[in-house]
Design a protein around this motif. Sequence first.
Motif, PDB file in Angstrom:
ATOM      1  N   ALA A 169       0.822  -1.207   0.000  1.00 55.51           N
ATOM      2  CA  ALA A 169       0.000   0.000   0.000  1.00 55.51           C
ATOM      3  C   ALA A 169       0.859   1.261   0.000  1.00 55.51           C
ATOM      4  O   ALA A 169       0.576   2.221  -0.737  1.00 55.51           O
ATOM      5  CB  ALA A 169      -0.938   0.001   1.204  1.00 55.51           C
ATOM      6  N   VAL A 170       1.923   1.253   0.810  1.00 56.98           N
ATOM      7  CA  VAL A 170       2.817   2.412   0.865  1.00 56.98           C
ATOM      8  C   VAL A 170       3.516   2.612  -0.468  1.00 56.98           C
ATOM      9  O   VAL A 170       3.606   3.740  -0.976  1.00 56.98           O
ATOM     10  CB  VAL A 170       3.850   2.236   1.996  1.00 56.98           C
ATOM     11  CG1 VAL A 170       4.932   3.307   1.895  1.00 56.98           C
ATOM     12  CG2 VAL A 170       3.166   2.315   3.357  1.00 56.98           C
ATOM     13  N   LEU A 171       4.007   1.526  -1.053  1.00 53.96           N
ATOM     14  CA  LEU A 171       4.688   1.628  -2.341  1.00 53.96           C
ATOM     15  C   LEU A 171       3.727   2.118  -3.415  1.00 53.96           C
ATOM     16  O   LEU A 171       4.095   2.944  -4.262  1.00 53.96           O
ATOM     17  CB  LEU A 171       5.277   0.273  -2.733  1.00 53.96           C
ATOM     18  CG  LEU A 171       6.065   0.250  -4.058  1.00 53.96           C
ATOM     19  CD1 LEU A 171       7.180   1.280  -4.055  1.00 53.96           C
ATOM     20  CD2 LEU A 171       6.629  -1.146  -4.311  1.00 53.96           C
ATOM     21  N   MET A 172       2.489   1.641  -3.386  1.00 57.84           N
ATOM     22  CA  MET A 172       1.492   2.093  -4.356  1.00 57.84           C
ATOM     23  C   MET A 172       1.308   3.609  -4.267  1.00 57.84           C
ATOM     24  O   MET A 172       1.308   4.309  -5.292  1.00 57.84           O
ATOM     25  CB  MET A 172       0.151   1.397  -4.097  1.00 57.84           C
ATOM     26  CG  MET A 172      -0.979   1.905  -4.982  1.00 57.84           C
ATOM     27  SD  MET A 172      -2.622   1.399  -4.390  1.00 57.84           S
ATOM     28  CE  MET A 172      -2.753   2.387  -2.878  1.00 57.84           C
ATOM     29  N   VAL A 173       1.154   4.122  -3.056  1.00 59.09           N
ATOM     30  CA  VAL A 173       0.956   5.563  -2.872  1.00 59.09           C
ATOM     31  C   VAL A 173       2.173   6.350  -3.360  1.00 59.09           C
ATOM     32  O   VAL A 173       2.046   7.371  -4.046  1.00 59.09           O
ATOM     33  CB  VAL A 173       0.673   5.880  -1.391  1.00 59.09           C
ATOM     34  CG1 VAL A 173       0.676   7.399  -1.154  1.00 59.09           C
ATOM     35  CG2 VAL A 173      -0.661   5.293  -0.968  1.00 59.09           C
ATOM     36  N   LEU A 174       3.375   5.863  -3.031  1.00 61.93           N
ATOM     37  CA  LEU A 174       4.592   6.548  -3.454  1.00 61.93           C
ATOM     38  C   LEU A 174       4.738   6.556  -4.974  1.00 61.93           C
ATOM     39  O   LEU A 174       5.166   7.555  -5.564  1.00 61.93           O
ATOM     40  CB  LEU A 174       5.819   5.884  -2.816  1.00 61.93           C
ATOM     41  CG  LEU A 174       5.994   6.109  -1.307  1.00 61.93           C
ATOM     42  CD1 LEU A 174       7.165   5.286  -0.784  1.00 61.93           C
ATOM     43  CD2 LEU A 174       6.192   7.590  -1.008  1.00 61.93           C
ATOM     44  N   ILE A 175       4.368   5.457  -5.610  1.00 65.45           N
ATOM     45  CA  ILE A 175       4.435   5.398  -7.075  1.00 65.45           C
ATOM     46  C   ILE A 175       3.460   6.388  -7.696  1.00 65.45           C
ATOM     47  O   ILE A 175       3.800   7.105  -8.652  1.00 65.45           O
ATOM     48  CB  ILE A 175       4.146   3.969  -7.573  1.00 65.45           C
ATOM     49  CG1 ILE A 175       5.297   3.032  -7.190  1.00 65.45           C
ATOM     50  CG2 ILE A 175       3.944   3.952  -9.089  1.00 65.45           C
ATOM     51  CD1 ILE A 175       5.013   1.569  -7.461  1.00 65.45           C
ATOM     52  N   ILE A 176       2.251   6.448  -7.158  1.00 67.81           N
ATOM     53  CA  ILE A 176       1.255   7.390  -7.675  1.00 67.81           C
ATOM     54  C   ILE A 176       1.758   8.822  -7.525  1.00 67.81           C
ATOM     55  O   ILE A 176       1.666   9.634  -8.459  1.00 67.81           O
ATOM     56  CB  ILE A 176      -0.087   7.198  -6.952  1.00 67.81           C
ATOM     57  CG1 ILE A 176      -0.700   5.853  -7.331  1.00 67.81           C
ATOM     58  CG2 ILE A 176      -1.055   8.336  -7.295  1.00 67.81           C
ATOM     59  CD1 ILE A 176      -1.940   5.493  -6.536  1.00 67.81           C
ATOM     60  N   LEU A 177       2.303   9.161  -6.356  1.00 72.37           N
ATOM     61  CA  LEU A 177       2.843  10.500  -6.137  1.00 72.37           C
ATOM     62  C   LEU A 177       4.020  10.782  -7.061  1.00 72.37           C
ATOM     63  O   LEU A 177       4.180  11.907  -7.563  1.00 72.37           O
ATOM     64  CB  LEU A 177       3.272  10.659  -4.675  1.00 72.37           C
ATOM     65  CG  LEU A 177       2.161  10.672  -3.631  1.00 72.37           C
ATOM     66  CD1 LEU A 177       2.763  10.712  -2.228  1.00 72.37           C
ATOM     67  CD2 LEU A 177       1.224  11.858  -3.839  1.00 72.37           C
ATOM     68  N   SER A 178       4.834   9.767  -7.308  1.00 71.23           N
ATOM     69  CA  SER A 178       6.027   9.961  -8.135  1.00 71.23           C
ATOM     70  C   SER A 178       5.678  10.404  -9.545  1.00 71.23           C
ATOM     71  O   SER A 178       6.435  11.167 -10.161  1.00 71.23           O
ATOM     72  CB  SER A 178       6.852   8.674  -8.183  1.00 71.23           C
ATOM     73  OG  SER A 178       6.256   7.687  -9.019  1.00 71.23           O
ATOM     74  N   THR A 179       4.564   9.933 -10.073  1.00 71.88           N
ATOM     75  CA  THR A 179       4.195  10.301 -11.442  1.00 71.88           C
ATOM     76  C   THR A 179       3.970  11.802 -11.577  1.00 71.88           C
ATOM     77  O   THR A 179       4.231  12.381 -12.634  1.00 71.88           O
ATOM     78  CB  THR A 179       2.917   9.565 -11.894  1.00 71.88           C
ATOM     79  OG1 THR A 179       1.816   9.973 -11.074  1.00 71.88           O
ATOM     80  CG2 THR A 179       3.090   8.061 -11.786  1.00 71.88           C
ATOM     81  N   MET A 180       3.524  12.442 -10.478  1.00 69.47           N
ATOM     82  CA  MET A 180       3.263  13.885 -10.512  1.00 69.47           C
ATOM     83  C   MET A 180       4.489  14.697 -10.107  1.00 69.47           C
ATOM     84  O   MET A 180       4.792  15.717 -10.708  1.00 69.47           O
ATOM     85  CB  MET A 180       2.079  14.214  -9.606  1.00 69.47           C
ATOM     86  CG  MET A 180       0.765  13.605 -10.084  1.00 69.47           C
ATOM     87  SD  MET A 180      -0.632  13.921  -8.972  1.00 69.47           S
ATOM     88  CE  MET A 180      -0.256  12.774  -7.628  1.00 69.47           C
ATOM     89  N   PHE A 181       5.234  14.224  -9.091  1.00 69.00           N
ATOM     90  CA  PHE A 181       6.398  14.975  -8.629  1.00 69.00           C
ATOM     91  C   PHE A 181       7.577  14.893  -9.603  1.00 69.00           C
ATOM     92  O   PHE A 181       8.474  15.734  -9.560  1.00 69.00           O
ATOM     93  CB  PHE A 181       6.821  14.489  -7.245  1.00 69.00           C
ATOM     94  CG  PHE A 181       5.996  15.063  -6.128  1.00 69.00           C
ATOM     95  CD1 PHE A 181       6.278  16.316  -5.613  1.00 69.00           C
ATOM     96  CD2 PHE A 181       4.919  14.357  -5.611  1.00 69.00           C
ATOM     97  CE1 PHE A 181       5.513  16.861  -4.591  1.00 69.00           C
ATOM     98  CE2 PHE A 181       4.146  14.890  -4.587  1.00 69.00           C
ATOM     99  CZ  PHE A 181       4.439  16.151  -4.073  1.00 69.00           C
ATOM    100  N   LEU A 182       7.578  13.893 -10.467  1.00 70.16           N
ATOM    101  CA  LEU A 182       8.604  13.809 -11.507  1.00 70.16           C
ATOM    102  C   LEU A 182       8.161  14.487 -12.792  1.00 70.16           C
ATOM    103  O   LEU A 182       8.908  14.518 -13.770  1.00 70.16           O
ATOM    104  CB  LEU A 182       8.947  12.344 -11.808  1.00 70.16           C
ATOM    105  CG  LEU A 182       9.688  11.564 -10.725  1.00 70.16           C
ATOM    106  CD1 LEU A 182       9.900  10.134 -11.165  1.00 70.16           C
ATOM    107  CD2 LEU A 182      11.015  12.225 -10.377  1.00 70.16           C
ATOM    108  N   LYS A 183       6.942  15.006 -12.784  1.00 68.33           N
ATOM    109  CA  LYS A 183       6.359  15.656 -13.965  1.00 68.33           C
ATOM    110  C   LYS A 183       6.244  14.695 -15.142  1.00 68.33           C
ATOM    111  O   LYS A 183       6.377  15.074 -16.308  1.00 68.33           O
ATOM    112  CB  LYS A 183       7.191  16.889 -14.362  1.00 68.33           C
ATOM    113  CG  LYS A 183       7.270  17.943 -13.265  1.00 68.33           C
ATOM    114  CD  LYS A 183       5.895  18.421 -12.857  1.00 68.33           C
ATOM    115  CE  LYS A 183       5.922  19.434 -11.736  1.00 68.33           C
ATOM    116  NZ  LYS A 183       4.582  19.911 -11.313  1.00 68.33           N
ATOM    117  N   GLN A 184       5.990  13.436 -14.802  1.00 69.67           N
ATOM    118  CA  GLN A 184       5.736  12.431 -15.822  1.00 69.67           C
ATOM    119  C   GLN A 184       4.271  12.416 -16.224  1.00 69.67           C
ATOM    120  O   GLN A 184       3.929  12.033 -17.345  1.00 69.67           O
ATOM    121  CB  GLN A 184       6.138  11.052 -15.305  1.00 69.67           C
ATOM    122  CG  GLN A 184       7.617  10.749 -15.384  1.00 69.67           C
ATOM    123  CD  GLN A 184       8.104  10.580 -16.801  1.00 69.67           C
ATOM    124  OE1 GLN A 184       8.567  11.558 -17.414  1.00 69.67           O
ATOM    125  NE2 GLN A 184       7.995   9.392 -17.344  1.00 69.67           N
TER     126      GLN A 184
END
Length: 224
Positions: A169-184
Motif C-alpha cells: 500500500a505504501v509503495l502504491m501511494v509513493l508510485i502514484i505521487l512519483s508520477t506527478m512529482f517527476l512531472k511524468q
Amino acid sequence: MKSRLNAFIEKNKHAFLLLYFCIYFPWFHHLERTVTTHFHVIHTALDDRIPFCEYFIVPYLLWFGYVAWAVGYFYFKNKDEYFKLCAMLFTGMTVFLVISTIYPNGHYLRPAYFEHNNIFIQMVKWLYATDTPTNLFPSVHVFNSIAVNIAVWHSDNFKKNKAVRYGSAVLMVLIILSTMFLKQHSVFDVVTGMVLAVFMYSVVYTTNWAAVTVAKPVRKPGQI
C-alpha cells in the motif's frame, strides 16, 4: 518426451496470457514513435502547484519490479488471483492504448532545466531521454500499481502478512505521487487512472460472473 511436454504445457498453460505483451509493447512503441509533436495537451491548474522532486525517481522505477513481482508471484502461488490480476492489468492497459491511439495526448510539464545535479537528477535525465511526455492517460503507472495492491490485499496468501500488505500500500501511494512529482503525468492522468481502476475492480473482483453466466429458465406461455 511427448508426454512430458504435454504435461508441462498443461501445467503452465496460464503462461499463454503473457503473450499479451507481444501486442502491448509493439503498439506502445508505435505510439511513442508517432505521437511526438501533434497532440492534445493535458494540463490542470493543480499541476503547476506540484513541485518537481527528483527523489521520487526511486519509487517510480520500483514500479517495474513491483508489477513483475506480482505477476510472477501469483503465477506460481495462486492461479485464481493470477487470472484476476492479469484480467485487470491487461484490460486497463488496452484501454490506455486505445485512448492514446484515437486521442493523441501529451504535456509540457517537465522542467526546462535542473537547479542542481545529483545521482537522482541523472536518473531523471535518463528517464526523460527514454520516455516521451506523450501517451499519458489513464496513467498505466497509477492503474497497474492500484491493480497490484488490490491483488495483494484480496489474496488469502497475504491475509496474515501485514508487512507485505502495508508495504504494498505504501509503495502504491509513493508510485502514484512519483508520477506527478517527476512531472511524468498530469493530475488528470492520475485521476483517470484511479477511476479506471475502480471500474475494473468492480468488474473483476466484485461481479459474480458465475451468477451472470447462468442461463435463466425460459418460461412457457401461461407459466407463472
